[in-house]
Write a protein that holds these residues in place. Structure first.
Motif, PDB file in Angstrom:
ATOM      1  N   LYS A 119     -42.222   8.615  69.888  1.00  0.00           N
ATOM      2  CA  LYS A 119     -43.070   7.639  69.208  1.00  0.00           C
ATOM      3  C   LYS A 119     -42.862   7.710  67.699  1.00  0.00           C
ATOM      4  CE  LYS A 119     -47.963   6.399  68.564  1.00  0.00           C
ATOM      5  NZ  LYS A 119     -49.364   6.725  68.958  1.00  0.00           N
ATOM      6  N   PHE A 120     -42.819   8.917  67.178  1.00  0.00           N
ATOM      7  CA  PHE A 120     -42.598   9.151  65.755  1.00  0.00           C
ATOM      8  C   PHE A 120     -41.277   8.519  65.302  1.00  0.00           C
ATOM      9  CE2 PHE A 120     -40.900  11.771  62.303  1.00  0.00           C
ATOM     10  CZ  PHE A 120     -41.976  11.881  61.441  1.00  0.00           C
ATOM     11  N   ALA A 121     -40.215   8.776  66.076  1.00  0.00           N
ATOM     12  CA  ALA A 121     -38.888   8.259  65.737  1.00  0.00           C
ATOM     13  C   ALA A 121     -38.851   6.731  65.800  1.00  0.00           C
ATOM     14  CB  ALA A 121     -37.848   8.858  66.677  1.00  0.00           C
ATOM     15  N   ARG A 122     -39.526   6.187  66.783  1.00  0.00           N
ATOM     16  CA  ARG A 122     -39.557   4.730  66.934  1.00  0.00           C
ATOM     17  C   ARG A 122     -40.219   4.061  65.730  1.00  0.00           C
ATOM     18  NH1 ARG A 122     -41.484   4.940  71.491  1.00  0.00           N
ATOM     19  NH2 ARG A 122     -43.701   4.505  71.114  1.00  0.00           N
ATOM     20  N   LEU A 123     -41.284   4.663  65.238  1.00  0.00           N
ATOM     21  CA  LEU A 123     -42.021   4.086  64.117  1.00  0.00           C
ATOM     22  C   LEU A 123     -41.199   4.056  62.828  1.00  0.00           C
ATOM     23  CD1 LEU A 123     -45.598   5.568  64.660  1.00  0.00           C
ATOM     24  CD2 LEU A 123     -44.920   3.180  64.864  1.00  0.00           C
ATOM     25  N   ILE A 124     -40.342   5.043  62.653  1.00  0.00           N
ATOM     26  CA  ILE A 124     -39.533   5.063  61.425  1.00  0.00           C
ATOM     27  C   ILE A 124     -38.136   4.489  61.667  1.00  0.00           C
ATOM     28  CG2 ILE A 124     -40.802   7.012  60.452  1.00  0.00           C
ATOM     29  CD1 ILE A 124     -38.475   8.838  61.230  1.00  0.00           C
ATOM     30  N   GLU A 125     -37.967   3.805  62.802  1.00  0.00           N
ATOM     31  CA  GLU A 125     -36.719   3.118  63.145  1.00  0.00           C
ATOM     32  C   GLU A 125     -35.529   4.083  63.061  1.00  0.00           C
ATOM     33  OE1 GLU A 125     -36.560  -0.237  60.538  1.00  0.00           O
ATOM     34  OE2 GLU A 125     -38.361  -1.165  61.387  1.00  0.00           O
ATOM     35  N   ALA A 126     -35.725   5.258  63.653  1.00  0.00           N
ATOM     36  CA  ALA A 126     -34.716   6.312  63.568  1.00  0.00           C
ATOM     37  C   ALA A 126     -33.656   6.184  64.655  1.00  0.00           C
ATOM     38  CB  ALA A 126     -35.381   7.680  63.649  1.00  0.00           C
ATOM     39  N   GLU A 127     -32.473   6.622  64.315  1.00  0.00           N
ATOM     40  CA  GLU A 127     -31.351   6.648  65.257  1.00  0.00           C
ATOM     41  C   GLU A 127     -31.190   8.073  65.762  1.00  0.00           C
ATOM     42  OE1 GLU A 127     -26.572   5.503  65.325  1.00  0.00           O
ATOM     43  OE2 GLU A 127     -27.728   5.340  63.469  1.00  0.00           O
ATOM     44  N   HIS A 128     -31.189   8.230  67.072  1.00  0.00           N
ATOM     45  CA  HIS A 128     -31.055   9.558  67.675  1.00  0.00           C
ATOM     46  C   HIS A 128     -29.617  10.041  67.564  1.00  0.00           C
ATOM     47  CE1 HIS A 128     -30.850  12.136  71.531  1.00  0.00           C
ATOM     48  NE2 HIS A 128     -31.320  12.873  70.549  1.00  0.00           N
ATOM     49  N   ILE A 129     -29.449  11.230  66.989  1.00  0.00           N
ATOM     50  CA  ILE A 129     -28.107  11.791  66.824  1.00  0.00           C
ATOM     51  C   ILE A 129     -27.815  12.831  67.897  1.00  0.00           C
ATOM     52  CG2 ILE A 129     -26.516  12.917  65.237  1.00  0.00           C
ATOM     53  CD1 ILE A 129     -27.566  10.152  64.314  1.00  0.00           C
ATOM     54  N   SER A 130     -28.736  13.786  68.067  1.00  0.00           N
ATOM     55  CA  SER A 130     -28.514  14.827  69.069  1.00  0.00           C
ATOM     56  C   SER A 130     -29.829  15.518  69.392  1.00  0.00           C
ATOM     57  CB  SER A 130     -27.500  15.874  68.554  1.00  0.00           C
ATOM     58  OG  SER A 130     -28.036  16.568  67.436  1.00  0.00           O
ATOM     59  N   GLY A 131     -29.837  16.268  70.500  1.00  0.00           N
ATOM     60  CA  GLY A 131     -31.005  17.049  70.887  1.00  0.00           C
ATOM     61  C   GLY A 131     -32.009  16.279  71.724  1.00  0.00           C
ATOM     62  N   SER A 132     -32.831  17.006  72.452  1.00  0.00           N
ATOM     63  CA  SER A 132     -33.842  16.403  73.311  1.00  0.00           C
ATOM     64  C   SER A 132     -35.022  15.899  72.501  1.00  0.00           C
ATOM     65  CB  SER A 132     -34.333  17.419  74.347  1.00  0.00           C
ATOM     66  OG  SER A 132     -35.449  16.905  75.050  1.00  0.00           O
ATOM     67  N   MET A 133     -35.469  14.694  72.803  1.00  0.00           N
ATOM     68  CA  MET A 133     -36.615  14.097  72.127  1.00  0.00           C
ATOM     69  C   MET A 133     -37.902  14.339  72.905  1.00  0.00           C
ATOM     70  SD  MET A 133     -35.347  12.602  69.404  1.00  0.00           S
ATOM     71  CE  MET A 133     -36.419  11.241  68.905  1.00  0.00           C
ATOM     72  N   ASP A 134     -37.809  15.078  73.964  1.00  0.00           N
ATOM     73  CA  ASP A 134     -38.962  15.318  74.832  1.00  0.00           C
ATOM     74  C   ASP A 134     -39.809  16.470  74.297  1.00  0.00           C
ATOM     75  OD1 ASP A 134     -40.749  15.220  76.924  1.00  0.00           O
ATOM     76  OD2 ASP A 134     -39.485  16.397  78.281  1.00  0.00           O
ATOM     77  N   ARG A 135     -40.468  16.221  73.174  1.00  0.00           N
ATOM     78  CA  ARG A 135     -41.337  17.217  72.561  1.00  0.00           C
ATOM     79  C   ARG A 135     -42.348  16.522  71.661  1.00  0.00           C
ATOM     80  NH1 ARG A 135     -37.604  21.080  69.111  1.00  0.00           N
ATOM     81  NH2 ARG A 135     -36.408  21.043  71.050  1.00  0.00           N
ATOM     82  N   HIS A 136     -43.309  17.290  71.171  1.00  0.00           N
ATOM     83  CA  HIS A 136     -44.349  16.757  70.286  1.00  0.00           C
ATOM     84  C   HIS A 136     -44.266  17.444  68.929  1.00  0.00           C
ATOM     85  CE1 HIS A 136     -45.849  15.434  74.162  1.00  0.00           C
ATOM     86  NE2 HIS A 136     -46.771  14.702  73.570  1.00  0.00           N
ATOM     87  N   ILE A 137     -44.795  16.780  67.910  1.00  0.00           N
ATOM     88  CA  ILE A 137     -44.854  17.374  66.581  1.00  0.00           C
ATOM     89  C   ILE A 137     -46.299  17.372  66.095  1.00  0.00           C
ATOM     90  CG2 ILE A 137     -42.492  16.772  65.960  1.00  0.00           C
ATOM     91  CD1 ILE A 137     -43.631  14.424  64.338  1.00  0.00           C
ATOM     92  N   ASN A 138     -46.612  18.349  65.241  1.00  0.00           N
ATOM     93  CA  ASN A 138     -47.962  18.461  64.684  1.00  0.00           C
ATOM     94  C   ASN A 138     -48.075  17.871  63.288  1.00  0.00           C
ATOM     95  OD1 ASN A 138     -48.926  19.765  66.964  1.00  0.00           O
ATOM     96  ND2 ASN A 138     -48.472  21.804  66.164  1.00  0.00           N
ATOM     97  N   GLY A 139     -46.940  17.468  62.718  1.00  0.00           N
ATOM     98  CA  GLY A 139     -46.971  16.904  61.370  1.00  0.00           C
ATOM     99  C   GLY A 139     -45.566  16.666  60.873  1.00  0.00           C
ATOM    100  N   TYR A 140     -45.462  16.342  59.577  1.00  0.00           N
ATOM    101  CA  TYR A 140     -44.144  16.102  58.984  1.00  0.00           C
ATOM    102  C   TYR A 140     -44.181  16.491  57.510  1.00  0.00           C
ATOM    103  CZ  TYR A 140     -46.225  11.904  56.931  1.00  0.00           C
ATOM    104  OH  TYR A 140     -47.032  11.043  56.227  1.00  0.00           O
ATOM    105  N   THR A 141     -42.997  16.746  56.960  1.00  0.00           N
ATOM    106  CA  THR A 141     -42.827  16.987  55.534  1.00  0.00           C
ATOM    107  C   THR A 141     -41.634  16.165  55.068  1.00  0.00           C
ATOM    108  OG1 THR A 141     -43.537  19.289  55.880  1.00  0.00           O
ATOM    109  CG2 THR A 141     -42.602  18.734  53.734  1.00  0.00           C
ATOM    110  N   ILE A 142     -41.843  15.357  54.031  1.00  0.00           N
ATOM    111  CA  ILE A 142     -40.755  14.576  53.449  1.00  0.00           C
ATOM    112  C   ILE A 142     -40.296  15.305  52.183  1.00  0.00           C
ATOM    113  CG2 ILE A 142     -40.034  12.348  52.510  1.00  0.00           C
ATOM    114  CD1 ILE A 142     -42.142  11.011  54.198  1.00  0.00           C
ATOM    115  N   ILE A 143     -39.022  15.668  52.156  1.00  0.00           N
ATOM    116  CA  ILE A 143     -38.501  16.591  51.151  1.00  0.00           C
ATOM    117  C   ILE A 143     -37.392  15.940  50.325  1.00  0.00           C
ATOM    118  CG2 ILE A 143     -37.350  18.834  50.859  1.00  0.00           C
ATOM    119  CD1 ILE A 143     -38.390  19.169  53.964  1.00  0.00           C
TER     120      ILE A 143
END
Length: 238
Positions: A119-143
């Protein structure tokens, strides 16, 4: 307790209680904070003088949402446990406030309850490069990748994780993505996902991709305008 720690504790208690009270899933938010403080259900239950099953029932949603009095007891218990252990988490909060006001972090946010990475990736119109997307996140940091590399020590680099490593680290101002990925390779802590901002998949350094595969965290890329991204992610309904 030193006055600055007292102030930090009060501010942190207000933040925690507010998140739990306003969350659409208070039990999940209690669980998130408990895990962030590295407190077991048994220790928390003992601190507020209930059985561990009560904490388990709150976190799973089997028991109705706790009222403000119980929430306050839970929050104060976690802070008391941390204080007895040297106020490690409270001091980490001070470090977070410090780095959040620097030119390294463009935005940092903790969600009240875990958000599906897809859901997070979809909202920021992200392109999947590698790795499993079957997980959850508790937050984000923009660096700001360049400022992070130039200004942060290895110890300060850990502050990018906020309260939990279960978060997406979004690196801006990258040319190929190699530098931030090398930094993550030698770091003890690993994020739940990495976003390389402003890059097409074809422009990402093969070494960066290989590191993501070796470290087994998802790598995605987004070219969304950064101000738009921040606005969308802050408004994300968990």
């Amino acid at each position: 307790m030193q006055s600055n720690i007292v102030d930090l504790r009060a501010r942190l208690a207000e933040k925690m209680a507010g998140e739990i009270t306003l969350s659409g899933n208070p039990g999940e938010t209690i669980k998130k904070w408990r895990k962030s403080f590295e407190v077991s259900q048994i220790d928390l239950a003992n601190a507020i003088e209930v059985s561990p099953s009560v904490i388990s029932d709150y976190e799973s949603g089997r028991r109705k949402s706790p009222g403000t009095t119980i929430i306050s007891k839970i929050v104060e218990a976690m802070l008391d446990i941390d204080e007895k252990a040297g106020s490690r988490k409270i001091r980490a909060y001070e470090s977070m406030l410090s780095i959040a006001n620097s030119n390294v972090i463009l935005d940092i946010h903790e969600y009240r309850s875990p958000v599906p990475l897809e859901k997070f990736a979809r909202l920021i119109e992200a392109e999947h490069i590698s790795g499993s997307m079957d997980r959850h996140i508790n937050g984000y940091t923009i660096i700001d990748s360049i400022n992070a590399i130039l200004q942060l020590s290895s110890e300060e680099f850990y502050r990018l994780y906020g309260w939990s490593t279960e978060r997406a680290l979004i690196f801006c101002n990258v040319s190929t993505g190699r530098s931030p990925m090398v930094a993550l390779r030698v770091s003890t802590l690993k994020p739940a996902a990495v976003v390389l901002h402003g890059l097409e998949a074809s422009k990402i350094d093969p070494v960066a991709k290989k590191i993501a595969e070796v470290e087994t965290f998802p790598l995605i890329a987004s070219r969304m305008d950064i101000d738009t991204m921040i606005s969308i992610l802050k408004g994300l309904k968990e």
